[in-house]
Design a protein around this motif. Structure first.
Motif, PDB file in Angstrom:
ATOM      1  N   GLN A   1       0.821  -1.211   0.000  1.00  0.00           N
ATOM      2  CA  GLN A   1       0.000   0.000   0.000  1.00  0.00           C
ATOM      3  C   GLN A   1       0.858   1.266   0.000  1.00  0.00           C
ATOM      4  O   GLN A   1       0.517   2.250  -0.643  1.00  0.00           O
ATOM      5  N   GLU A   2       1.987   1.237   0.685  1.00  0.00           N
ATOM      6  CA  GLU A   2       2.881   2.398   0.708  1.00  0.00           C
ATOM      7  C   GLU A   2       3.354   2.753  -0.697  1.00  0.00           C
ATOM      8  O   GLU A   2       3.444   3.923  -1.063  1.00  0.00           O
TER       9      GLU A   2
ATOM     10  N   LEU B   1       2.934   6.115  -5.657  1.00  0.00           N
ATOM     11  CA  LEU B   1       2.619   6.197  -7.083  1.00  0.00           C
ATOM     12  C   LEU B   1       1.422   7.133  -7.322  1.00  0.00           C
ATOM     13  O   LEU B   1       1.392   7.866  -8.306  1.00  0.00           O
ATOM     14  N   GLY B   2       0.474   7.133  -6.412  1.00  0.00           N
ATOM     15  CA  GLY B   2      -0.683   8.017  -6.516  1.00  0.00           C
ATOM     16  C   GLY B   2      -0.306   9.482  -6.421  1.00  0.00           C
ATOM     17  O   GLY B   2      -0.929  10.347  -7.030  1.00  0.00           O
ATOM     18  N   LYS B   3       0.761   9.787  -5.680  1.00  0.00           N
ATOM     19  CA  LYS B   3       1.218  11.176  -5.538  1.00  0.00           C
ATOM     20  C   LYS B   3       1.874  11.703  -6.809  1.00  0.00           C
ATOM     21  O   LYS B   3       2.015  12.906  -6.977  1.00  0.00           O
ATOM     22  N   LEU B   4       2.297  10.797  -7.693  1.00  0.00           N
ATOM     23  CA  LEU B   4       2.962  11.226  -8.935  1.00  0.00           C
ATOM     24  C   LEU B   4       1.980  11.778  -9.952  1.00  0.00           C
ATOM     25  O   LEU B   4       2.375  12.469 -10.881  1.00  0.00           O
TER      26      LEU B   4
END
Length: 53
Positions: free
Chosen positions: A43-44, A49-52
């Motif tokens: 999950q980390e 990856l979601g922040k990119l």
């Protein structure tokens, strides 16, 4: 040049018939790859990856 050519022939003769010189390495790499592909993504990592985006 002849001694090098002779060494190559000796190496080929030492290998069992029907096996490639890198077959065990290839099998090991495939095994590690299959294990990595089958693992869940932590999950980390998904959060990072979601922040990119």
């Amino acid at each position: 040049m002849v001694p090098n050519a002779k060494r190559k022939v000796e190496r080929k003769a030492a290998r069992p018939k029907g096996t490639a010189p890198d077959s065990s390495v290839g099998q090991a790499l495939r095994s590690v790859y299959e294990k990595a592909v089958g693992e869940e993504i932590p999950q980390e990592m998904l959060d990072l990856l979601g922040k990119l985006k």
